[in-house]
Design a protein around this motif. Structure first.
Motif, PDB file in Angstrom:
ATOM      1  N   MET A   1       0.101  -0.994 -15.227  1.00  0.00           N
ATOM      2  CA  MET A   1      -0.782  -1.028 -13.849  1.00  0.00           C
ATOM      3  C   MET A   1      -0.315  -0.262 -12.698  1.00  0.00           C
ATOM      4  O   MET A   1       0.808  -0.029 -12.390  1.00  0.00           O
ATOM      5  CB  MET A   1      -0.475  -2.709 -13.173  1.00  0.00           C
ATOM      6  N   LYS A   2      -1.431   0.623 -12.288  1.00  0.00           N
ATOM      7  CA  LYS A   2      -1.065   1.649 -11.349  1.00  0.00           C
ATOM      8  C   LYS A   2      -1.941   1.555 -10.203  1.00  0.00           C
ATOM      9  O   LYS A   2      -3.226   1.137 -10.310  1.00  0.00           O
ATOM     10  CB  LYS A   2      -1.479   2.897 -12.073  1.00  0.00           C
ATOM     11  N   LEU A   3      -1.589   1.734  -9.080  1.00  0.00           N
ATOM     12  CA  LEU A   3      -2.351   1.832  -7.972  1.00  0.00           C
ATOM     13  C   LEU A   3      -2.910   2.911  -7.589  1.00  0.00           C
ATOM     14  O   LEU A   3      -2.374   4.067  -7.519  1.00  0.00           O
ATOM     15  CB  LEU A   3      -1.460   1.240  -6.598  1.00  0.00           C
ATOM     16  N   ALA A   4      -4.306   2.655  -7.077  1.00  0.00           N
ATOM     17  CA  ALA A   4      -4.987   3.926  -6.559  1.00  0.00           C
ATOM     18  C   ALA A   4      -5.567   3.723  -5.336  1.00  0.00           C
ATOM     19  O   ALA A   4      -5.845   2.279  -4.953  1.00  0.00           O
ATOM     20  CB  ALA A   4      -6.113   4.209  -7.890  1.00  0.00           C
ATOM     21  N   VAL A   5      -6.305   4.464  -4.752  1.00  0.00           N
ATOM     22  CA  VAL A   5      -6.798   4.372  -3.322  1.00  0.00           C
ATOM     23  C   VAL A   5      -7.773   5.191  -3.015  1.00  0.00           C
ATOM     24  O   VAL A   5      -8.197   6.406  -3.622  1.00  0.00           O
ATOM     25  CB  VAL A   5      -5.747   4.691  -2.120  1.00  0.00           C
ATOM     26  N   GLN A   6      -8.942   4.840  -2.691  1.00  0.00           N
ATOM     27  CA  GLN A   6     -10.313   5.475  -2.224  1.00  0.00           C
ATOM     28  C   GLN A   6      -9.972   6.703  -1.354  1.00  0.00           C
ATOM     29  O   GLN A   6      -9.194   6.389  -0.276  1.00  0.00           O
ATOM     30  CB  GLN A   6     -11.525   4.800  -1.690  1.00  0.00           C
ATOM     31  N   GLU A   7     -10.270   7.949  -1.623  1.00  0.00           N
ATOM     32  CA  GLU A   7     -10.127   8.998  -0.944  1.00  0.00           C
ATOM     33  C   GLU A   7     -10.552   8.755   0.587  1.00  0.00           C
ATOM     34  O   GLU A   7      -9.803   9.210   1.455  1.00  0.00           O
ATOM     35  CB  GLU A   7     -11.097  10.289  -1.509  1.00  0.00           C
ATOM     36  N   ASN A   8     -11.610   8.088   0.890  1.00  0.00           N
ATOM     37  CA  ASN A   8     -12.162   8.069   2.450  1.00  0.00           C
ATOM     38  C   ASN A   8     -11.169   7.154   3.256  1.00  0.00           C
ATOM     39  O   ASN A   8     -11.405   7.022   4.461  1.00  0.00           O
ATOM     40  CB  ASN A   8     -13.619   7.401   2.172  1.00  0.00           C
ATOM     41  N   GLY A  26       2.828   5.864  -2.004  1.00  0.00           N
ATOM     42  CA  GLY A  26       3.032   5.180  -3.180  1.00  0.00           C
ATOM     43  C   GLY A  26       2.108   5.031  -4.168  1.00  0.00           C
ATOM     44  O   GLY A  26       2.164   4.547  -5.242  1.00  0.00           O
ATOM     45  N   TYR A  27       0.662   5.824  -3.867  1.00  0.00           N
ATOM     46  CA  TYR A  27      -0.218   5.365  -4.978  1.00  0.00           C
ATOM     47  C   TYR A  27      -0.225   6.643  -6.067  1.00  0.00           C
ATOM     48  O   TYR A  27       0.187   7.597  -5.752  1.00  0.00           O
ATOM     49  CB  TYR A  27      -1.564   5.474  -3.947  1.00  0.00           C
ATOM     50  N   GLU A  28      -0.688   6.189  -7.109  1.00  0.00           N
ATOM     51  CA  GLU A  28      -0.743   6.973  -8.173  1.00  0.00           C
ATOM     52  C   GLU A  28      -2.168   7.584  -8.786  1.00  0.00           C
ATOM     53  O   GLU A  28      -1.990   8.643  -9.455  1.00  0.00           O
ATOM     54  CB  GLU A  28      -0.188   6.314  -9.480  1.00  0.00           C
ATOM     55  N   GLY A  29      -3.284   7.322  -8.073  1.00  0.00           N
ATOM     56  CA  GLY A  29      -4.313   7.796  -8.369  1.00  0.00           C
ATOM     57  C   GLY A  29      -5.431   7.541  -7.220  1.00  0.00           C
ATOM     58  O   GLY A  29      -5.215   6.981  -6.106  1.00  0.00           O
ATOM     59  N   VAL A  30      -6.594   8.312  -7.237  1.00  0.00           N
ATOM     60  CA  VAL A  30      -7.329   8.466  -6.387  1.00  0.00           C
ATOM     61  C   VAL A  30      -8.952   8.268  -7.058  1.00  0.00           C
ATOM     62  O   VAL A  30      -9.167   8.549  -7.965  1.00  0.00           O
ATOM     63  CB  VAL A  30      -7.553   9.830  -5.778  1.00  0.00           C
ATOM     64  N   PRO A 213      -5.351  -5.837   0.992  1.00  0.00           N
ATOM     65  CA  PRO A 213      -4.692  -7.297   0.340  1.00  0.00           C
ATOM     66  C   PRO A 213      -3.404  -7.613   0.959  1.00  0.00           C
ATOM     67  O   PRO A 213      -2.701  -6.401   1.350  1.00  0.00           O
ATOM     68  CB  PRO A 213      -4.027  -6.514  -1.287  1.00  0.00           C
ATOM     69  N   GLY A 214      -3.510  -8.809   1.416  1.00  0.00           N
ATOM     70  CA  GLY A 214      -2.406  -9.169   2.234  1.00  0.00           C
ATOM     71  C   GLY A 214      -2.858  -9.560   3.799  1.00  0.00           C
ATOM     72  O   GLY A 214      -2.097 -10.319   4.450  1.00  0.00           O
ATOM     73  N   HIS A 215      -4.047  -9.396   3.887  1.00  0.00           N
ATOM     74  CA  HIS A 215      -4.887  -9.487   5.342  1.00  0.00           C
ATOM     75  C   HIS A 215      -5.829 -10.485   5.265  1.00  0.00           C
ATOM     76  O   HIS A 215      -6.325 -10.798   6.225  1.00  0.00           O
ATOM     77  CB  HIS A 215      -5.387  -8.292   5.914  1.00  0.00           C
ATOM     78  N   GLY A 216      -5.607 -11.277   3.967  1.00  0.00           N
ATOM     79  CA  GLY A 216      -6.730 -12.543   3.982  1.00  0.00           C
ATOM     80  C   GLY A 216      -6.137 -13.715   3.179  1.00  0.00           C
ATOM     81  O   GLY A 216      -4.627 -13.584   3.298  1.00  0.00           O
ATOM     82  N   HIS A 217      -6.608 -14.451   2.438  1.00  0.00           N
ATOM     83  CA  HIS A 217      -6.127 -15.578   1.874  1.00  0.00           C
ATOM     84  C   HIS A 217      -6.302 -15.565   0.230  1.00  0.00           C
ATOM     85  O   HIS A 217      -6.285 -16.434  -0.432  1.00  0.00           O
ATOM     86  CB  HIS A 217      -6.840 -16.767   2.444  1.00  0.00           C
ATOM     87  N   PRO A 251       1.148   2.158   3.122  1.00  0.00           N
ATOM     88  CA  PRO A 251       2.407   2.111   2.448  1.00  0.00           C
ATOM     89  C   PRO A 251       2.857   0.693   2.420  1.00  0.00           C
ATOM     90  O   PRO A 251       3.394   0.350   1.490  1.00  0.00           O
ATOM     91  CB  PRO A 251       3.126   2.985   3.095  1.00  0.00           C
ATOM     92  N   GLU A 252       2.337  -0.171   3.417  1.00  0.00           N
ATOM     93  CA  GLU A 252       2.451  -1.690   3.561  1.00  0.00           C
ATOM     94  C   GLU A 252       1.863  -2.259   2.395  1.00  0.00           C
ATOM     95  O   GLU A 252       2.532  -3.205   1.797  1.00  0.00           O
ATOM     96  CB  GLU A 252       2.354  -2.035   4.749  1.00  0.00           C
ATOM     97  N   CYS A 253       0.863  -1.880   2.195  1.00  0.00           N
ATOM     98  CA  CYS A 253      -0.069  -2.672   0.935  1.00  0.00           C
ATOM     99  C   CYS A 253       0.703  -2.401  -0.245  1.00  0.00           C
ATOM    100  O   CYS A 253       0.615  -3.187  -1.144  1.00  0.00           O
ATOM    101  CB  CYS A 253      -1.399  -2.039   1.232  1.00  0.00           C
ATOM    102  N   VAL A 254       1.144  -1.132  -0.414  1.00  0.00           N
ATOM    103  CA  VAL A 254       1.803  -0.893  -1.939  1.00  0.00           C
ATOM    104  C   VAL A 254       2.993  -1.788  -2.029  1.00  0.00           C
ATOM    105  O   VAL A 254       3.063  -2.366  -3.006  1.00  0.00           O
ATOM    106  CB  VAL A 254       2.404   0.778  -1.774  1.00  0.00           C
TER     107      VAL A 254
END
Length: 261
Positions: A1-8, A26-30, A213-217, A251-254
Motif C-alpha cells: 500500500m502506497k500513498l499518492a496525492v493529486q498534483e493540484n 511522505g507521499y510515494e506517488g503523484v 482523511p481524518g476530517h470527517g467520520h 503531511p498530517e494526513c500521511v
C-alpha cells in the motif's frame, strides 16, 4: 500500500517543486488529471526521475464513451488510447475512467432496447474490449470508477463495476474504489472492498465530507484491514479538498493514514 496525492493539491510553481514537496510530506506517488497530463507531459517526464515520487495514475478520460453518437464515442476512445500511451511512458499504473456524468445521453431505443442503462453497459463492455487490447500491450490498466448517484446514473457501486470488468475479460481492464463515493453507496465499505478486491488496482482517498482523511467520520481502519487481507500493494491517491495550510495538513494526513497501513 502506497500513498499518492493529486498534483493540484500540492503547492508549488512547477511540477518539480511539487514533487519535491510530496516526497518531503511522505507521499510515494503523484496522480495527474487527464487535462493536465498532455499539457505537462514533457515536464512530468523530465521531473519525475529527479525525486523518489513515482507517477501513479491519470485521473479521468475524455468525455463521450457513452455519448449520443458514434463519432463522439470514437473520439473518446481515441483520447483514452492516447492517455494510456502517455501513462505507460511515464511509468504509471493506469488511467481512471468514469464513463459518464449525469443522466443518459444515448437515445432510448424502445422497443428494441427499452433498458437504456443495459444498452450503455453493453456499449461500454465492447469499448473496453477494444481499449483492453491497447492496455494489455502497454502494460497499464484502464480502471473503471464507480461514482455516487448524485454524479452519475451509471455504475454507482463496486459490484456493478465488477460485472463490467468480468464481462470484458481483459487483464488490464480493472477497477478502482473511491472512499467518498463508497461512503454514499456501499452499505459496508470494508465488505464491499473484500468482495471486489481481486479487481481493485487503485484507491481514491477522501473522508465523508470529501476533505482529507481524518476530517470527517469515515472509518478507515476496517477498509484498510480488508485491503491488507487482499494483498493490495498499489497506490492510494488523495482526491479531496485540503483544509488549512497544505504544508501542514498534507503531511498530517500521511501520519493519520499510516496508523492504518
Amino acid at each position: 500500500m502506497k500513498l499518492a496525492v493529486q498534483e493540484n493539491l500540492v503547492p508549488g510553481k512547477n511540477i518539480l517543486e511539487k514533487l519535491r514537496k510530496m516526497e518531503k510530506y511522505g507521499y510515494e506517488g503523484v496522480e495527474v488529471s487527464c487535462q493536465v497530463v498532455p499539457q505537462k507531459f514533457k515536464e512530468l517526464k523530465e521531473s519525475i526521475p529527479s525525486t523518489k515520487v513515482k507517477f501513479s495514475t491519470v485521473c479521468g478520460t475524455p468525455s463521450g464513451l457513452l455519448g449520443p453518437d458514434r463519432k463522439t464515442r470514437e473520439s473518446a476512445m481515441e483520447g483514452t488510447r492516447s492517455l494510456l500511451k502517455m501513462c505507460a511512458d511515464l511509468g504509471g499504473v493506469g488511467v481512471i475512467c468514469a464513463p459518464i456524468f449525469g443522466g443518459p445521453q444515448i437515445t432510448d431505443l424502445y422497443p428494441w432496447q427499452p433498458n437504456v442503462k443495459q444498452l450503455e453497459k453493453n456499449i461500454l463492455i465492447e469499448e473496453f474490449k477494444i481499449l483492453g487490447k491497447d492496455a494489455d500491450n502497454l502494460g497499464v490498466y484502464l480502471m473503471l470508477e464507480p461514482l455516487n448517484r448524485y454524479e452519475t446514473h451509471f455504475v454507482n457501486r463496486l459490484e456493478q463495476a465488477v460485472e463490467v470488468v468480468e464481462a470484458v475479460g481483459r487483464e488490464h481492464i480493472q477497477m478502482m474504489a473511491d472512499f467518498f463515493h463508497m461512503s454514499i453507496e456501499e452499505p459496508d465499505i470494508a465488505s464491499s472492498i473484500e468482495a471486489a478486491s481481486k479487481h481493485i488496482v487503485h484507491i481514491h482517498l477522501a473522508d465523508s465530507n470529501r476533505l482529507l482523511p481524518g476530517h470527517g467520520h469515515t472509518d478507515f481502519k476496517k477498509p484498510f484491514q480488508a485491503l491488507k487481507k487482499a494483498g493490495f500493494k498499489h497506490f492510494m491517491a488523495l482526491e479531496c479538498g485540503v483544509p488549512g495550510d497544505p504544508e501542514e495538513t498534507l503531511p498530517e494526513c500521511v501520519r493519520f493514514l499510516k496508523r492504518f497501513m
